[in-house]
Design an enzyme around this catalytic site. Structure first.
Site, PDB file in Angstrom:
ATOM      1  N   PHE A  21     152.815   9.057 -28.150  1.00 41.07           N
ATOM      2  CA  PHE A  21     151.436   9.113 -28.628  1.00 41.07           C
ATOM      3  C   PHE A  21     150.797   7.746 -28.823  1.00 41.07           C
ATOM      4  CE2 PHE A  21     149.487  13.201 -29.533  1.00 41.07           C
ATOM      5  CZ  PHE A  21     150.483  14.018 -29.058  1.00 41.07           C
ATOM      6  N   GLY A  34     143.117   6.335 -24.297  1.00 37.01           N
ATOM      7  CA  GLY A  34     142.473   7.176 -23.287  1.00 37.01           C
ATOM      8  C   GLY A  34     141.025   7.422 -23.626  1.00 37.01           C
ATOM      9  N   PHE A  78     154.376  24.549 -33.483  1.00 37.24           N
ATOM     10  CA  PHE A  78     154.165  23.143 -33.096  1.00 37.24           C
ATOM     11  C   PHE A  78     154.183  22.937 -31.585  1.00 37.24           C
ATOM     12  CE2 PHE A  78     155.987  23.217 -37.349  1.00 37.24           C
ATOM     13  CZ  PHE A  78     155.106  22.404 -38.046  1.00 37.24           C
ATOM     14  N   THR A 121     147.418  28.550 -37.275  1.00 36.34           N
ATOM     15  CA  THR A 121     147.260  27.374 -38.138  1.00 36.34           C
ATOM     16  C   THR A 121     146.214  27.695 -39.202  1.00 36.34           C
ATOM     17  OG1 THR A 121     147.792  25.955 -36.280  1.00 36.34           O
ATOM     18  CG2 THR A 121     146.648  24.923 -38.146  1.00 36.34           C
ATOM     19  N   ASN A 126     149.424  17.523 -37.091  1.00 39.90           N
ATOM     20  CA  ASN A 126     148.316  17.329 -36.144  1.00 39.90           C
ATOM     21  C   ASN A 126     147.402  16.186 -36.561  1.00 39.90           C
ATOM     22  OD1 ASN A 126     149.133  19.205 -34.364  1.00 39.90           O
ATOM     23  ND2 ASN A 126     147.490  20.666 -34.706  1.00 39.90           N
ATOM     24  N   ARG A 129     139.141  23.565 -23.856  1.00 39.00           N
ATOM     25  CA  ARG A 129     138.488  23.545 -25.166  1.00 39.00           C
ATOM     26  C   ARG A 129     138.390  22.094 -25.671  1.00 39.00           C
ATOM     27  NH1 ARG A 129     141.680  28.523 -28.013  1.00 39.00           N
ATOM     28  NH2 ARG A 129     143.393  27.772 -26.727  1.00 39.00           N
ATOM     29  N   LYS A 146     153.311  22.384 -27.652  1.00 38.69           N
ATOM     30  CA  LYS A 146     152.240  21.654 -26.966  1.00 38.69           C
ATOM     31  C   LYS A 146     151.816  22.465 -25.762  1.00 38.69           C
ATOM     32  CE  LYS A 146     154.837  18.069 -25.850  1.00 38.69           C
ATOM     33  NZ  LYS A 146     156.098  18.307 -26.552  1.00 38.69           N
ATOM     34  N   CYS A 196     143.255  22.351 -30.777  1.00 38.65           N
ATOM     35  CA  CYS A 196     143.867  22.130 -32.093  1.00 38.65           C
ATOM     36  C   CYS A 196     143.406  20.872 -32.821  1.00 38.65           C
ATOM     37  CB  CYS A 196     145.385  22.111 -31.948  1.00 38.65           C
ATOM     38  SG  CYS A 196     146.025  23.729 -31.500  1.00 38.65           S
TER      39      CYS A 196
HETATM   40  N1  LIG Z   1     147.015  26.377 -28.533  1.00 41.74           N
HETATM   41  C1  LIG Z   1     147.919  25.607 -29.095  1.00 41.74           C
HETATM   42  O1  LIG Z   1     148.434  24.671 -28.479  1.00 41.74           O
HETATM   43  C2  LIG Z   1     148.359  25.850 -30.507  1.00 41.74           C
HETATM   44  C3  LIG Z   1     149.510  25.206 -30.988  1.00 41.74           C
HETATM   45  C4  LIG Z   1     149.928  25.455 -32.283  1.00 41.74           C
HETATM   46  C5  LIG Z   1     149.184  26.298 -33.104  1.00 41.74           C
HETATM   47  N2  LIG Z   1     148.049  26.889 -32.631  1.00 41.74           N
HETATM   48  C6  LIG Z   1     147.328  27.804 -33.513  1.00 41.74           C
HETATM   49  O2  LIG Z   1     147.701  29.133 -33.181  1.00 41.74           O
HETATM   50  C7  LIG Z   1     146.566  30.022 -33.339  1.00 41.74           C
HETATM   51  C8  LIG Z   1     146.270  30.714 -32.036  1.00 41.74           C
HETATM   52  O3  LIG Z   1     145.908  29.729 -31.088  1.00 41.74           O
HETATM   53  P1  LIG Z   1     145.756  30.049 -29.534  1.00 41.74           P
HETATM   54  O4  LIG Z   1     145.471  28.766 -28.853  1.00 41.74           O
HETATM   55  O5  LIG Z   1     146.917  30.870 -29.106  1.00 41.74           O
HETATM   56  O6  LIG Z   1     144.448  30.962 -29.581  1.00 41.74           O
HETATM   57  P2  LIG Z   1     143.763  31.758 -28.374  1.00 41.74           P
HETATM   58  O7  LIG Z   1     142.309  31.691 -28.643  1.00 41.74           O
HETATM   59  O8  LIG Z   1     144.313  31.294 -27.075  1.00 41.74           O
HETATM   60  O9  LIG Z   1     144.281  33.261 -28.589  1.00 41.74           O
HETATM   61  C9  LIG Z   1     143.956  34.057 -29.684  1.00 41.74           C
HETATM   62  C10 LIG Z   1     144.125  35.520 -29.279  1.00 41.74           C
HETATM   63  O10 LIG Z   1     143.937  36.346 -30.419  1.00 41.74           O
HETATM   64  C11 LIG Z   1     143.236  37.510 -30.019  1.00 41.74           C
HETATM   65  N3  LIG Z   1     142.603  38.135 -31.187  1.00 41.74           N
HETATM   66  C12 LIG Z   1     141.553  37.690 -31.920  1.00 41.74           C
HETATM   67  N4  LIG Z   1     141.266  38.549 -32.899  1.00 41.74           N
HETATM   68  C13 LIG Z   1     142.168  39.555 -32.823  1.00 41.74           C
HETATM   69  C14 LIG Z   1     142.388  40.745 -33.571  1.00 41.74           C
HETATM   70  N5  LIG Z   1     141.618  41.050 -34.615  1.00 41.74           N
HETATM   71  N6  LIG Z   1     143.401  41.556 -33.186  1.00 41.74           N
HETATM   72  C15 LIG Z   1     144.178  41.240 -32.136  1.00 41.74           C
HETATM   73  N7  LIG Z   1     144.006  40.133 -31.378  1.00 41.74           N
HETATM   74  C16 LIG Z   1     143.017  39.306 -31.722  1.00 41.74           C
HETATM   75  C17 LIG Z   1     142.240  37.002 -29.003  1.00 41.74           C
HETATM   76  O11 LIG Z   1     141.751  38.057 -28.183  1.00 41.74           O
HETATM   77  C18 LIG Z   1     143.109  35.993 -28.240  1.00 41.74           C
HETATM   78  O12 LIG Z   1     143.781  36.602 -27.152  1.00 41.74           O
HETATM   79  C19 LIG Z   1     145.452  29.147 -33.878  1.00 41.74           C
HETATM   80  O13 LIG Z   1     145.457  29.192 -35.277  1.00 41.74           O
HETATM   81  C20 LIG Z   1     145.822  27.759 -33.401  1.00 41.74           C
HETATM   82  O14 LIG Z   1     145.282  26.758 -34.211  1.00 41.74           O
HETATM   83  C21 LIG Z   1     147.633  26.699 -31.344  1.00 41.74           C
END
Ligand SMILES: NC(=O)c1ccc[n+]([C@@H]2O[C@H](COP(=O)([O-])OP(=O)(O)OC[C@H]3O[C@@H](n4cnc5c(N)ncnc54)[C@H](O)[C@@H]3O)[C@@H](O)[C@H]2O)c1
Length: 436
Positions: free
Chosen positions: A250, A254, A150, A121, A209, A329, A152, A261
């Site tokens: 939604f 709560g 997107f 994102t 979001n 988180r 969840k 996110c």
């Molecule tokens: N978690 C969610 O529900 C969700 C949903 C939609 C979008 N997003 C977006 O997706 C992105 C990732 O979110 P996430 O929750 O999966 O993050 P996360 O923190 O769970 O995972 C990120 C991963 O990237 C790795 N990483 C960091 N720097 C790196 C590099 N230079 N080279 C290789 N690997 C590297 C980290 O070691 C980690 O394993 C974010 O931008 C987030 O906003 C998350």
């Protein structure tokens, strides 16, 4: 297709696994060598329903692999996804350091045409910045695509396999066709692939979001007003949800939204607006309401006990920011537990999946219990913070016997106030009149 996904967190790991499940050859890359070593042993570092089984199957069928060798992975892929974290930076904006670093590394490894896809994102303009970084390091042709995710947490595999829509932000026909081909197995049930510019795709993710977060805060404000004026927010929720312009999703009040996110994405939009001389008041209010809501259970406890909470003992059921995940988180449980511990109370915590994460966060400040009833022994009250299914129909008689005082603060409205009264509990929920 041969693809690689850089970043094996909640998004990258799920996306990579699901792409492999639909027949592609996928290399998942991460800089965290320990995480990669665990994944290579099929030891899945996060909890997500159905994920472990899919990983095992696709690894054994050799479509899915895990590596720290980004260069090797890029060399054997046509499409390279960037799915690394974009945490909140110091000024509230999204920190793009990892995204841009990975973009540079992909560029340095390229030996021919590649589609580089931003799945993280990221704010509007990032695809352009990625394009600049890549162009500076390679003379090979490439396209940059924005493909926000997107899913969840808690239903990530299901969401990825059956998305409501797929958004592709690209001005390249070649890249768009490749992306459509990659996603075709996931949209067979008439789900749309919406193609737009990269800037609009980047904004679409934040807008989705932000709208969801604002809806939660709006509903929480109605819940707070309901409590004061004697209405029941559960009835109001049903009453408005049947309006087809509004819908039922939604609308549950709560203890505030958390997770990796909503909080950071809301902040990023506010900051992005500020940078363009726009005061995004709606979202500032959504954020402010959310911070207050996270403190609401603590305030209810202070009002109920009327004295200091020092020396009291409390159980907390539910630590993850929502059910079916181990992710803590920005979880509302963190605000509550810190508040209780700072007030001098003893906290006994239980969560079906997040205990390891909680131990990492709180260490010895909190007592941990693998069985929910064990957390209740001799407590002055129970706080329910996450609506795990297993908390919905507990043995209330046993609970009463274990607790020193029969007081329940239900942050998710999972119990019936009348039933709780009949059982002899002092029961507080959200937006329904307190029953003593
Ligand atoms: N978690 C969610 O529900 C969700 C949903 C939609 C979008 N997003 C977006 O997706 C992105 C990732 O979110 P996430 O929750 O999966 O993050 P996360 O923190 O769970 O995972 C990120 C991963 O990237 C790795 N990483 C960091 N720097 C790196 C590099 N230079 N080279 C290789 N690997 C590297 C980290 O070691 C980690 O394993 C974010 O931008 C987030 O906003 C998350």
């Amino acid at each position: 297709m041969k693809i690689c996904v850089v970043g094996t967190g909640y998004v990258g790991l799920v996306a990579g696994t699901c792409f492999a499940e639909s027949g592609n050859d996928v290399a998942c890359v991460d800089i965290d060598a320990e995480k990669i070593a665990r994944l290579q042993r099929a030891d899945v570092p996060i909890y997500e329903p159905g994920l472990e089984e899919l990983i095992k199957r696709n690894v054994s069928e050799r479509r899915l692999s895990f590596t720290t060798d980004l260069r090797g992975a890029v060399r054997q892929s046509v499409i390279c996804f960037i799915a690394v974290g974009t945490p909140q930076g110091e000024d509230g904006s999204a920190d793009l350091a990892a995204v841009l670093r990975v973009a540079g590394e992909i560029a340095a490894a390229m030996d021919g045409y590649r589609v580089i896809v931003d799945k993280s994102t990221v704010p509007v303009g990032t695809a352009e910045r990625v394009r600049e970084v890549v162009a500076a390091r390679t003379s090979h042709p490439f396209d940059v695509v924005s493909n926000p995710e997107f899913l969840k947490e808690g239903a990530a595999v299901e969401d990825f396999m059956k998305p409501d829509r797929v958004v592709i932000g690209s001005d390249s026909q070649r890249a768009t066709e490749l992306m459509k081909e990659l996603y075709s197995p996931f949209v067979r049930t008439e789900r749309p692939i919406v193609v737009m510019s990269a800037a609009s795709a980047e904004m679409t993710k934040y807008a989705a979001n932000a709208m969801l977060a604002a809806r939660i805060s709006l509903m929480n404000e109605f819940a707070n007003l309901c409590e004061r004026v004697g209405a029941d927010v559960d009835d109001v929720r049903r009453g408005v949800g049947f309006d087809r312009r509004i819908g039922h999703h939604f609308l549950f009040p709560g203890v505030g939204y958390g997770g990796s996110c909503f909080p950071k994405d809301v902040k990023a939009v506010i900051r992005s607006a500020e940078l363009h001389a726009l005061d995004f008041r709606m979202l500032r209010a959504a954020e402010e309401v959310n911070e207050r809501q996270k403190r609401s259970l603590m305030e209810k406890a202070a009002a109920h006990f009327g004295t200091s909470l020092r020396g009291m003992r409390f159980a907390v059921w539910g630590l993850a920011f929502k059910p079916r995940t181990d992710d803590m988180r920005e979880a509302p449980a963190i605000t509550l537990i810190n508040g209780l511990v700072d007030a001098g109370a003893e906290v006994h915590a239980h969560d079906p999946e997040a205990l390891n994460e909680a131990q990492r966060l709180f260490g010895k400040r909190v007592h941990y219990h693998r069985v929910n009833y064990e957390a209740l022994q001799g407590v002055d009250a129970l706080f329910v913070v996450t609506e795990w299914n297993e908390f919905r129909r507990p043995d209330f008689v046993r609970m009463r016997q274990l607790m020193r005082q029969p007081v329940v603060f239900d942050g998710r409205n999972i119990y019936d106030p009348n039933e709780m009264r009949q059982l002899g509990f002092a029961y507080y929920s959200v937006g329904r009149r307190p029953v003593k």
